[in-house]
Design a protein around this motif. Structure first.
Motif, PDB file in Angstrom:
ATOM      1  N   ASN A 108     -27.746   1.267 -41.652  1.00 17.39           N
ATOM      2  CA  ASN A 108     -29.121   1.626 -41.275  1.00 17.39           C
ATOM      3  C   ASN A 108     -29.384   1.433 -39.778  1.00 17.39           C
ATOM      4  O   ASN A 108     -30.493   1.644 -39.298  1.00 17.39           O
ATOM      5  CB  ASN A 108     -30.129   0.818 -42.090  1.00 17.39           C
ATOM      6  CG  ASN A 108     -29.979  -0.689 -41.883  1.00 17.39           C
ATOM      7  OD1 ASN A 108     -29.244  -1.142 -41.008  1.00 17.39           O
ATOM      8  ND2 ASN A 108     -30.674  -1.469 -42.710  1.00 17.39           N
ATOM      9  N   GLY A 109     -28.341   1.010 -39.026  1.00 17.44           N
ATOM     10  CA  GLY A 109     -28.477   0.859 -37.581  1.00 17.44           C
ATOM     11  C   GLY A 109     -28.849  -0.527 -37.113  1.00 17.44           C
ATOM     12  O   GLY A 109     -28.802  -0.819 -35.915  1.00 17.44           O
ATOM     13  N   TYR A 110     -29.215  -1.411 -38.018  1.00 18.52           N
ATOM     14  CA  TYR A 110     -29.618  -2.759 -37.625  1.00 18.52           C
ATOM     15  C   TYR A 110     -28.390  -3.622 -37.324  1.00 18.52           C
ATOM     16  O   TYR A 110     -27.336  -3.470 -37.948  1.00 18.52           O
ATOM     17  CB  TYR A 110     -30.438  -3.415 -38.738  1.00 18.52           C
ATOM     18  CG  TYR A 110     -31.835  -2.852 -38.873  1.00 18.52           C
ATOM     19  CD1 TYR A 110     -32.824  -3.205 -37.970  1.00 18.52           C
ATOM     20  CD2 TYR A 110     -32.137  -1.966 -39.914  1.00 18.52           C
ATOM     21  CE1 TYR A 110     -34.110  -2.681 -38.093  1.00 18.52           C
ATOM     22  CE2 TYR A 110     -33.422  -1.439 -40.041  1.00 18.52           C
ATOM     23  CZ  TYR A 110     -34.397  -1.792 -39.125  1.00 18.52           C
ATOM     24  OH  TYR A 110     -35.655  -1.275 -39.227  1.00 18.52           O
ATOM     25  N   LYS A 111     -28.552  -4.537 -36.379  1.00 14.13           N
ATOM     26  CA  LYS A 111     -27.460  -5.444 -36.034  1.00 14.13           C
ATOM     27  C   LYS A 111     -27.277  -6.486 -37.137  1.00 14.13           C
ATOM     28  O   LYS A 111     -28.237  -6.907 -37.762  1.00 14.13           O
ATOM     29  CB  LYS A 111     -27.756  -6.148 -34.705  1.00 14.13           C
ATOM     30  CG  LYS A 111     -27.764  -5.225 -33.489  1.00 14.13           C
ATOM     31  CD  LYS A 111     -28.099  -6.004 -32.222  1.00 14.13           C
ATOM     32  CE  LYS A 111     -28.087  -5.089 -31.006  1.00 14.13           C
ATOM     33  NZ  LYS A 111     -28.438  -5.817 -29.756  1.00 14.13           N
ATOM     34  N   ALA A 112     -26.018  -6.874 -37.320  1.00 12.99           N
ATOM     35  CA  ALA A 112     -25.710  -7.894 -38.324  1.00 12.99           C
ATOM     36  C   ALA A 112     -24.933  -9.020 -37.646  1.00 12.99           C
ATOM     37  O   ALA A 112     -23.724  -8.935 -37.441  1.00 12.99           O
ATOM     38  CB  ALA A 112     -24.897  -7.302 -39.462  1.00 12.99           C
TER      39      ALA A 112
END
Length: 242
Positions: A36-40
């Motif tokens: 979804n494009g979010y950093k992890a």
């Protein structure tokens, strides 16, 4: 699943902006991104942020931390010496600040000047313009030479001539200007002879002399009218300053 930027920041006790700044400086590797494009962020990222935070609390500049591979430095001993010296200087400044705060509690004086100079300037009944000029001079000429400026002010005696100078009209005639200059000059000469600046102070000021001179001239042009400036020149000539 890893942590979001906000979560890793909260866990480390810092802010989103700080974490992003670490990335910008190359202190913190970018984490992988989810579909979804979010950093992890992973544990390694949190540990690195905690490490940076600990080093900054110890006084390490971020630029120095950036040169430490994995938080270690090939010249750790030298780095520690530099940081320790900077902390010692900071502690000394804080101690001096606390001393000045204590003095202000006992004797409130205007804060436009360092306490000891301000107290002397207040006793000397300096005009607003004179205080402002003193604030500039005592800083740009040599901000550490407090005792010199304090001594000058302690022995300064305002009189009718200085009061007349403070209210001198911009179009004051030649005779009035000369009379005021002649009355003020003897005290100025005596003060300068009694409290000469030390050779160390003069050498220290020489490095930035032009910039300091320019600042003083600009301040005087702002603070005094043409007739008062002319009286200054006459006093300087009489006392051998020019």
């Amino acid at each position: 699943m890893g942590w979001s930027t906000r979560e890793v920041a909260e866990l480390a006790g810092t802010t989103l902006r700080t974490v992003r700044h670490y990335h910008e400086m190359g202190l913190l590797d970018e984490p992988e991104r989810l579909p979804n494009g979010y950093k992890a962020y992973r544990t390694e990222h949190l540990v690195r942020v905690l490490q940076i935070r600990r080093l900054t609390r110890l006084g390490f500049p971020l630029a120095t931390i950036a040169t430490m591979e994995g938080g270690e430095s090939e010249h750790l001993e030298e780095t520690l010496d530099v940081v320790d010296a900077e902390l010692t200087a900071t502690i000394q400044k804080l101690k001096e600040a606390r001393k000045e705060i204590a003095k202000l509690r006992r004797q409130p004086v205007p804060t436009d000047l360092p306490f000891d100079i301000s107290a002397a300037a207040t006793r000397a009944r300096l005009s607003h313009a004179d205080r402002s000029l003193f604030a500039v001079i005592s800083h740009v000429i040599d901000g550490d030479d407090t005792q010199h400026w304090q001594a000058l002010l302690q022995d300064y005696e305002p009189d009718d001539a200085t009061d007349e100078f403070d209210t001198l009209a911009p179009d004051a005639d030649e005779e009035t200007r000369e009379r005021i200059a002649q009355r003020i000059s003897p005290q100025m000469r005596a003060l300068l002879e009694k409290h000469p600046r030390s050779p160390h102070t003069a050498e220290h000021a020489a490095a930035g002399q032009q910039a300091a001179t320019d600042a003083v001239i600009k301040a005087m042009l702002d603070l005094y009218n043409p007739a008062q400036l002319d009286v200054f020149v006459r006093i300087w000539k009489a006392t051998g300053l020019i």
